[in-house]
Scaffold this active site. Structure first.
Site, PDB file in Angstrom:
ATOM      1  N   ARG A  64      -4.201  -2.928 -27.569  1.00  0.00           N
ATOM      2  CA  ARG A  64      -4.823  -3.513 -26.368  1.00  0.00           C
ATOM      3  C   ARG A  64      -4.323  -4.940 -26.151  1.00  0.00           C
ATOM      4  O   ARG A  64      -4.147  -5.397 -25.026  1.00  0.00           O
ATOM      5  CB  ARG A  64      -6.352  -3.477 -26.464  1.00  0.00           C
ATOM      6  CG  ARG A  64      -7.033  -4.183 -25.296  1.00  0.00           C
ATOM      7  CD  ARG A  64      -8.499  -3.816 -25.118  1.00  0.00           C
ATOM      8  NE  ARG A  64      -9.262  -3.812 -26.341  1.00  0.00           N
ATOM      9  CZ  ARG A  64      -9.647  -4.892 -27.032  1.00  0.00           C
ATOM     10  NH1 ARG A  64      -9.314  -6.100 -26.617  1.00  0.00           N
ATOM     11  NH2 ARG A  64     -10.341  -4.777 -28.148  1.00  0.00           N
ATOM     12  N   LYS A 110       4.127   1.755  -6.705  1.00  0.00           N
ATOM     13  CA  LYS A 110       4.979   1.938  -5.509  1.00  0.00           C
ATOM     14  C   LYS A 110       6.455   1.736  -5.854  1.00  0.00           C
ATOM     15  O   LYS A 110       6.999   2.483  -6.625  1.00  0.00           O
ATOM     16  CB  LYS A 110       4.508   0.987  -4.403  1.00  0.00           C
ATOM     17  CG  LYS A 110       2.985   0.924  -4.234  1.00  0.00           C
ATOM     18  CD  LYS A 110       2.373   2.259  -3.892  1.00  0.00           C
ATOM     19  CE  LYS A 110       0.862   2.095  -3.745  1.00  0.00           C
ATOM     20  NZ  LYS A 110       0.109   3.298  -3.831  1.00  0.00           N
ATOM     21  N   TYR A 162      -4.234  -4.234   2.639  1.00  0.00           N
ATOM     22  CA  TYR A 162      -4.392  -2.919   2.003  1.00  0.00           C
ATOM     23  C   TYR A 162      -5.893  -2.626   1.926  1.00  0.00           C
ATOM     24  O   TYR A 162      -6.673  -3.427   1.395  1.00  0.00           O
ATOM     25  CB  TYR A 162      -3.748  -2.907   0.612  1.00  0.00           C
ATOM     26  CG  TYR A 162      -4.176  -1.712  -0.199  1.00  0.00           C
ATOM     27  CD1 TYR A 162      -3.964  -0.418   0.277  1.00  0.00           C
ATOM     28  CD2 TYR A 162      -4.833  -1.861  -1.420  1.00  0.00           C
ATOM     29  CE1 TYR A 162      -4.394   0.683  -0.455  1.00  0.00           C
ATOM     30  CE2 TYR A 162      -5.252  -0.760  -2.150  1.00  0.00           C
ATOM     31  CZ  TYR A 162      -5.031   0.506  -1.646  1.00  0.00           C
ATOM     32  OH  TYR A 162      -5.469   1.602  -2.362  1.00  0.00           O
ATOM     33  N   ASP A 205       0.406 -10.429  -2.245  1.00  0.00           N
ATOM     34  CA  ASP A 205       0.635  -9.029  -2.610  1.00  0.00           C
ATOM     35  C   ASP A 205       2.019  -8.678  -2.068  1.00  0.00           C
ATOM     36  O   ASP A 205       2.220  -8.531  -0.860  1.00  0.00           O
ATOM     37  CB  ASP A 205      -0.459  -8.150  -1.980  1.00  0.00           C
ATOM     38  CG  ASP A 205      -0.297  -6.672  -2.335  1.00  0.00           C
ATOM     39  OD1 ASP A 205       0.814  -6.265  -2.703  1.00  0.00           O
ATOM     40  OD2 ASP A 205      -1.287  -5.928  -2.204  1.00  0.00           O
TER      41      ASP A 205
HETATM   42  N1  PLP Z   1      -1.610  -3.305  -2.680  1.00  0.00           N
HETATM   43  C1  PLP Z   1      -0.986  -2.527  -1.775  1.00  0.00           C
HETATM   44  C2  PLP Z   1      -0.220  -3.181  -0.681  1.00  0.00           C
HETATM   45  C3  PLP Z   1      -1.052  -1.142  -1.862  1.00  0.00           C
HETATM   46  O1  PLP Z   1      -0.407  -0.387  -0.947  1.00  0.00           O
HETATM   47  C4  PLP Z   1      -1.807  -0.560  -2.914  1.00  0.00           C
HETATM   48  C5  PLP Z   1      -1.946   0.907  -3.022  1.00  0.00           C
HETATM   49  O2  PLP Z   1      -1.658   1.648  -2.113  1.00  0.00           O
HETATM   50  C6  PLP Z   1      -2.452  -1.393  -3.830  1.00  0.00           C
HETATM   51  C7  PLP Z   1      -2.320  -2.768  -3.695  1.00  0.00           C
HETATM   52  C8  PLP Z   1      -3.273  -0.830  -4.967  1.00  0.00           C
HETATM   53  O3  PLP Z   1      -2.460  -0.311  -5.969  1.00  0.00           O
HETATM   54  P1  PLP Z   1      -2.848   0.889  -6.970  1.00  0.00           P
HETATM   55  O4  PLP Z   1      -3.039   2.114  -6.130  1.00  0.00           O
HETATM   56  O5  PLP Z   1      -1.706   0.943  -7.908  1.00  0.00           O
HETATM   57  O6  PLP Z   1      -4.123   0.514  -7.644  1.00  0.00           O
END
Ligand code: PLP
Length: 379
Positions: free
Chosen positions: A51, A200, A103, A175
């Site tokens: 961990r 992604k 998001y 992000d």
């Molecule tokens: N940020 C963006 C722009 C996303 O498109 C996503 C998921 O679609 C996330 C954060 C969250 O990521 P995760 O699904 O890996 O938790």
């Protein structure tokens, strides 16, 4: 190693030939615990407990930090866990500003979990600097940037937001999942921390879930977030760390192919009489093109969204008539996807009923265009 050559960094950063076997591909170390010395001490440079750290995770974090141009990376079991660590690092009573086109999951996370902890937030159009300035409060601790935004591909002028944030001592996080480190370098512009959903583009094959935070300097904040990773334990498994590390070797060449395909598709769809609008900052006619050209590098990213002429029925018909593109949520994989965001986001969605999010994969561009052609012909 030259910071200019992302394709070299993506293969070599954090990589070393294994001492025991000479393995060129790093072995997966599944062990949860590591031997202590005869005196009972933990051995310098070795791991203690999975961990806290693991060799595959350390190699991954070194590579991700180098790819993003940061000093430190903290990896997580998902993008949401990475985002959560940022919110955790704030204190009760802090206020944060998030973009109106963010998001969906990030907003739900704040609304459902963090308002209970007295974290306050306001939603603001980050492309309107006057609105942003007006929304800042005395307790504003953080501005969250997402550019291009999801799913409308609005482009926030990062340096303008930073100028405002720094003048008020407010932290900034970007992000960078959609833009990717290949097409946008927020740390070089001066953002305090970058967040990615590695599920992604970093992962790139729709087969792992992960997230990370990358910082430049900011030692104290870094340690705080690291504590949430280690003590909170939202860590990626050794296998996921290994798999992600492996995927990153092809990240720059995949990103170029995604971006090239996105541009070709955007241009094709822009001229199609059954499409109302294409949201892609690479189009010269796009309202955000000038800002994107100023702050993005190598091109304009791999994502686009389209507004179909008609409503829900026509849009869903288009999505299901595509043969190469799969109608599924998520993005950034080698295979092309479309996603009807309104139905994916549920009852509180503000996405238009005629919007389809398009994540071109790295297939042949002509095949992708022909796929839309045949699907649009059926409408
Ligand atoms: N940020 C963006 C722009 C996303 O498109 C996503 C998921 O679609 C996330 C954060 C969250 O990521 P995760 O699904 O890996 O938790």
């Amino acid at each position: 190693m030259s910071k200019d050559h992302l394709s070299t960094i993506a293969i070599h950063a954090g990589h070393h030939i294994d001492d025991t076997y000479g393995a060129v591909s790093m072995p997966i170390i599944l062990s949860t615990t590591f031997e202590r010395s005869a005196s009972g001490e933990f051995v310098e440079g070795r791991d203690m407990y999975a961990r806290s750290s693991n060799p595959n995770r350390k190699a991954l974090e070194t590579k991700l930090a180098a790819i993003e141009g940061g000093d430190h990376c903290i990896s997580f079991s998902s993008g949401q866990a990475a985002t959560m660590s940022i919110f955790h690092s704030l204190k009760a009573g802090d206020h944060l500003l998030i973009p109106d086109d963010i998001y969906y999951g990030t907003k739900v996370l704040i609304q459902q979990l963090y308002t209970r902890w007295n974290l306050q937030f306001d939603v603001v159009d980050m492309t309107d600097l006057n609105a942003l300035r007006a929304a800042i409060k005395t307790n504003t601790a953080l501005i969250w940037i997402e550019t291009p935004s999801n799913p409308a591909l609005k482009i926030t002028d990062i340096s303008e937001v930073l100028a405002l944030a720094k003048s008020k001592n407010i932290l900034t996080v970007c992000d960078n999942t959609w833009a990717s480190s290949y097409y946008c370098r927020p740390l070089d512009i001066g953002v305090d921390a970058v967040m990615h959903s590695s599920t992604k583009y970093f992962g790139g094959h729709s087969d792992l879930t992960g997230g990370c935070i990358i910082l430049k300097d900011r030692q104290e904040w870094y340690q705080n977030i690291r504590d949430f990773q280690v003590l909170g334990g939202a860590v990626p498994s050794a296998f996921d760390a290994w798999l992600l590390n492996r995927s990153l070797a092809t990240y720059p060449i995949r990103m170029k192919a995604h971006g090239d395909n996105a541009m070709i598709l955007a241009q094709y769809l822009h001229h199609h009489n059954k499409i109302e609008k294409v949201n892609y900052p690479g189009l010269k006619t796009n309202e955000y093109h000038a800002i994107a050209e100023k702050q993005m590098v190598n091109g304009f990213g791999g994502m686009l969204s389209i507004l179909v002429k008609g409503g829900l029925e026509e849009t869903l018909r288009l999505a299901s008539s595509l043969k190469i593109f799969t109608h599924a949520t998520s993005l950034g994989g080698v295979e092309s996807l479309v996603d009807h965001r309104k139905s994916a986001e549920g009852e509180h969605s503000v996405s238009p009923a005629n919007l389809l999010r398009v994540s071109p994969g790295i297939e042949n561009a002509d095949d992708l265009v022909k796929d839309f052609e045949q699907a649009l012909d059926k409408m």
